[in-house]
Design an enzyme around this catalytic site. Structure first.
Site, PDB file in Angstrom:
ATOM      1  N   ARG A 105      71.334  40.683  44.280  1.00  0.00           N
ATOM      2  CA  ARG A 105      72.671  40.667  43.684  1.00  0.00           C
ATOM      3  C   ARG A 105      73.294  42.044  43.864  1.00  0.00           C
ATOM      4  NH1 ARG A 105      73.304  38.757  37.477  1.00  0.00           N
ATOM      5  NH2 ARG A 105      72.278  40.738  37.089  1.00  0.00           N
ATOM      6  N   SER A 127      74.558  29.360  38.422  1.00  0.00           N
ATOM      7  CA  SER A 127      74.501  29.905  37.060  1.00  0.00           C
ATOM      8  C   SER A 127      75.278  29.025  36.095  1.00  0.00           C
ATOM      9  CB  SER A 127      75.109  31.314  37.014  1.00  0.00           C
ATOM     10  OG  SER A 127      74.319  32.214  37.730  1.00  0.00           O
ATOM     11  N   LYS A 163      74.474  42.716  32.084  1.00  0.00           N
ATOM     12  CA  LYS A 163      75.785  42.298  32.557  1.00  0.00           C
ATOM     13  C   LYS A 163      76.848  42.622  31.529  1.00  0.00           C
ATOM     14  CE  LYS A 163      76.522  38.670  35.088  1.00  0.00           C
ATOM     15  NZ  LYS A 163      76.675  37.250  35.501  1.00  0.00           N
TER      16      LYS A 163
END
Lengths: 209, 209
Positions: free
Chosen positions: B42, B110, B139
């Site tokens: 990511r 997700s 996050k």
């Protein structure tokens, strides 16, 4: 693939932030009326989904006019909407990989200096975007302007179609075309114009002499 | 395509900014020694070229071990490095388009709530990442934590393999597995660990009971 070289004459490069609140589809539709021959969709902060949806919307605007859509950086989005091309910079995917994924699509490459012009990618792409010609506010990270003489020197290094980019206005492009530009890639000169159609016409008229 | 479901047990999700200055290749190599069964790369701020080079480097680390590499968001990068899969969020490319481009590759999606779970994409992907389970700092834009009961409710809505994600540590995962998680997706619990190999082993041991 043989392409009509006139597609490289006048490319509108989008910038959502410079469109003064207008929808890109409206700006692009007006610019096509005014004579742009290619549109490059450039999105630097959109999510992938937003980018994809914008690409699909522009494709729908452009396809009836036969104006090719070129996607900046994102080969996957170009493939997903079946865009006619991909435009990459020096920090994007190398042209060899783009070619492997994008097949016979148009591949454009940004060039800012002689070292980049000597790279292998220059040989593998379909056209070059060379600049910036002039000082401009569009890109915060733009390189030092080449000026007309700097542009002329780079242009002489390649037999690829070359679009000049960077700070272009209808009234400063004559020397750029005289220096060997095949076409003009315009951002704020069209996207931010009061009348994107009229602005595009003013650029397009430079090719009618 | 039939896949060994054990690949969904322990996924390391990378975060360059949380790796404490260590190369991702080193962190990933250690994590593979410790038992991770999948790695999701990511990158949210890298250029496309950096992302591509990192993906290629991780692929070289993982391939000899048969551990699949899944690329977050960028289908083009997954195709360019021939990664085994792509993982998308709700703001990325819809799964239908990803499938059209990525063919039989693993596609992960997700999910943070029941509405998303009811979406068409859930049916079209190969596995789901459901979370966040717990409060976590990884996050900045993370949704409200589901907690174990919230996770259990979402898990019951699908027959897809489900990896739990969000704030997971080896000592808070037992109830998550008891609530029906097929696997665990871990970011800082491995990437930021003093010893990523030992941290991975601690998670992997949860599946040996």
């Amino acid at each position: 693939m043989t392409r009509d070289p006139s597609i490289y004459r006048l490319c509108l490069v989008t910038d959502r932030d410079l469109a003064r609140g207008r929808a890109l589809t409206d700006v692009v539709a007006a610019a096509v009326q005014g004579g742009v021959t290619m549109v490059q969709l450039r999105e630097k902060s959109a999510t992938t989904r937003e980018f994809l949806e914008e690409a699909r919307a522009l494709k729908a605007v452009l396809a009836p006019h036969g104006v090719p859509l070129v996607i900046n950086d994102r080969v996957d989005i170009a493939l997903a909407v079946d865009a006619e091309g991909v435009h990459v910079g020096q920090k994007d995917m190398p042209v060899e990989q783009v070619r492997a994924l994008a097949g016979s699509r148009i591949i454009g490459l940004s060039i800012t200096n002689a070292d980049q012009m000597r790279g292998e990618d220059t040989r593998l792409c379909d056209y070059l975007g060379v600049g910036p010609l002039y000082l401009q506010q569009t890109k915060a990270d733009a390189s030092t302007p080449l000026g007309v003489e700097g542009f002329r020197a780079l242009r002489a290094m390649t037999d690829r179609p070359v679009m000049a980019i960077g700070g272009l206005k209808a009234d400063n492009c004559a020397p750029v075309l005289a220096a060997g530009a095949d076409g003009l890639a315009v951002v704020s000169g069209i996207v931010s114009a009061d009348d994107p159609r009229a602005a595009s016409q003013a650029f397009a008229r430079l090719f009618q002499k």
